[in-house]
Design a protein around this motif. Sequence first.
Motif, PDB file in Angstrom:
ATOM      1  N   LEU A   1      33.319  57.177  43.898  1.00 41.87           N
ATOM      2  CA  LEU A   1      32.978  55.917  44.237  1.00 41.87           C
ATOM      3  C   LEU A   1      31.861  55.535  45.335  1.00 41.87           C
ATOM      4  O   LEU A   1      31.072  54.591  44.981  1.00 41.87           O
ATOM      5  CB  LEU A   1      34.357  55.167  44.675  1.00 41.87           C
TER       6      LEU A   1
ATOM      7  N   SER B   1      27.724  46.043  44.170  1.00 38.92           N
ATOM      8  CA  SER B   1      28.879  46.606  44.550  1.00 38.92           C
ATOM      9  C   SER B   1      30.032  45.726  44.954  1.00 38.92           C
ATOM     10  O   SER B   1      31.039  45.591  44.784  1.00 38.92           O
ATOM     11  CB  SER B   1      28.819  47.558  45.536  1.00 38.92           C
TER      12      SER B   1
ATOM     13  N   THR C   1      31.323  43.352  42.301  1.00 41.16           N
ATOM     14  CA  THR C   1      32.191  44.173  41.329  1.00 41.16           C
ATOM     15  C   THR C   1      33.575  44.386  42.102  1.00 41.16           C
ATOM     16  O   THR C   1      34.709  43.936  41.510  1.00 41.16           O
ATOM     17  CB  THR C   1      31.824  45.475  40.809  1.00 41.16           C
ATOM     18  N   LEU C   2      33.455  44.446  43.344  1.00 41.11           N
ATOM     19  CA  LEU C   2      34.934  44.623  44.312  1.00 41.11           C
ATOM     20  C   LEU C   2      35.442  43.230  44.160  1.00 41.11           C
ATOM     21  O   LEU C   2      36.769  43.153  44.129  1.00 41.11           O
ATOM     22  CB  LEU C   2      34.434  45.389  45.544  1.00 41.11           C
TER      23      LEU C   2
ATOM     24  N   CYS D   1      35.373  40.821  42.091  1.00 38.03           N
ATOM     25  CA  CYS D   1      36.099  40.834  40.718  1.00 38.03           C
ATOM     26  C   CYS D   1      37.279  41.455  40.370  1.00 38.03           C
ATOM     27  O   CYS D   1      38.165  41.097  39.940  1.00 38.03           O
ATOM     28  CB  CYS D   1      34.995  40.833  39.596  1.00 38.03           C
ATOM     29  N   VAL D   2      37.276  42.695  41.200  1.00 35.92           N
ATOM     30  CA  VAL D   2      38.260  43.657  40.708  1.00 35.92           C
ATOM     31  C   VAL D   2      39.358  43.155  41.502  1.00 35.92           C
ATOM     32  O   VAL D   2      40.824  43.091  41.294  1.00 35.92           O
ATOM     33  CB  VAL D   2      38.101  45.253  41.069  1.00 35.92           C
ATOM     34  N   CYS D   3      39.318  42.445  42.773  1.00 38.28           N
ATOM     35  CA  CYS D   3      40.439  42.075  43.622  1.00 38.28           C
ATOM     36  C   CYS D   3      40.903  40.790  43.249  1.00 38.28           C
ATOM     37  O   CYS D   3      42.126  40.715  42.881  1.00 38.28           O
ATOM     38  CB  CYS D   3      39.702  41.778  45.002  1.00 38.28           C
TER      39      CYS D   3
ATOM     40  N   VAL E   1      41.009  39.794  39.864  1.00 41.70           N
ATOM     41  CA  VAL E   1      41.934  40.326  38.709  1.00 41.70           C
ATOM     42  C   VAL E   1      42.959  41.025  39.265  1.00 41.70           C
ATOM     43  O   VAL E   1      44.225  40.722  38.492  1.00 41.70           O
ATOM     44  CB  VAL E   1      41.231  41.224  37.689  1.00 41.70           C
ATOM     45  N   SER E   2      43.134  41.812  40.161  1.00 36.48           N
ATOM     46  CA  SER E   2      44.272  42.423  40.599  1.00 36.48           C
ATOM     47  C   SER E   2      45.115  41.283  41.133  1.00 36.48           C
ATOM     48  O   SER E   2      46.542  41.406  40.880  1.00 36.48           O
ATOM     49  CB  SER E   2      43.945  43.444  41.789  1.00 36.48           C
ATOM     50  N   ASN E   3      44.865  40.213  41.796  1.00 37.49           N
ATOM     51  CA  ASN E   3      45.677  39.400  42.447  1.00 37.49           C
ATOM     52  C   ASN E   3      46.256  38.341  41.279  1.00 37.49           C
ATOM     53  O   ASN E   3      47.613  38.130  41.365  1.00 37.49           O
ATOM     54  CB  ASN E   3      44.691  38.464  43.223  1.00 37.49           C
TER      55      ASN E   3
ATOM     56  N   SER F   1      47.030  39.618  38.332  1.00 33.94           N
ATOM     57  CA  SER F   1      48.154  40.490  37.824  1.00 33.94           C
ATOM     58  C   SER F   1      49.326  40.556  38.471  1.00 33.94           C
ATOM     59  O   SER F   1      50.326  40.626  38.323  1.00 33.94           O
ATOM     60  CB  SER F   1      47.388  42.203  37.769  1.00 33.94           C
TER      61      SER F   1
END
Length: 112
Positions: free
Chosen positions: A40, A52, A55-56, A58-60, A62-64, A66
């Motif tokens: 990573l 970076s 992307t981080l 966007c991942v956070c 989507v995680s929220n 979920s």
Amino acid sequence: MSATSPLIEMDGGEDHKGFSPFVAMCFTVNYIMGTGFLTLPWAFNSAGIGLSLATLGCVCFVSNISKDYVLETMARADALFRARSSSTNRPISSLSIHSAVDLVKMEGGKVG
């Protein structure tokens, strides 16, 4: 070479069974570590700080989302479980189902 002979001859004709469970576990741990947290920082360095962080983010996000779906599902399952296990014969549609924000407020106090 005949049709029934193997392509590769084994030494001494021994019957090889493959990896032992310990060796398989070592390979699995090696694959997880090698492709996970060790690459990573390299990927972030190669992509640059802007990509970076995007992307981080966007991942956070989507995680929220979920997490909210999981909390909402847990609240609905709890309401259904309580309705089926209680002695009252209330219709399921009259149950109070808490939203994810209400659950967080009940469990953790104030939000924000």
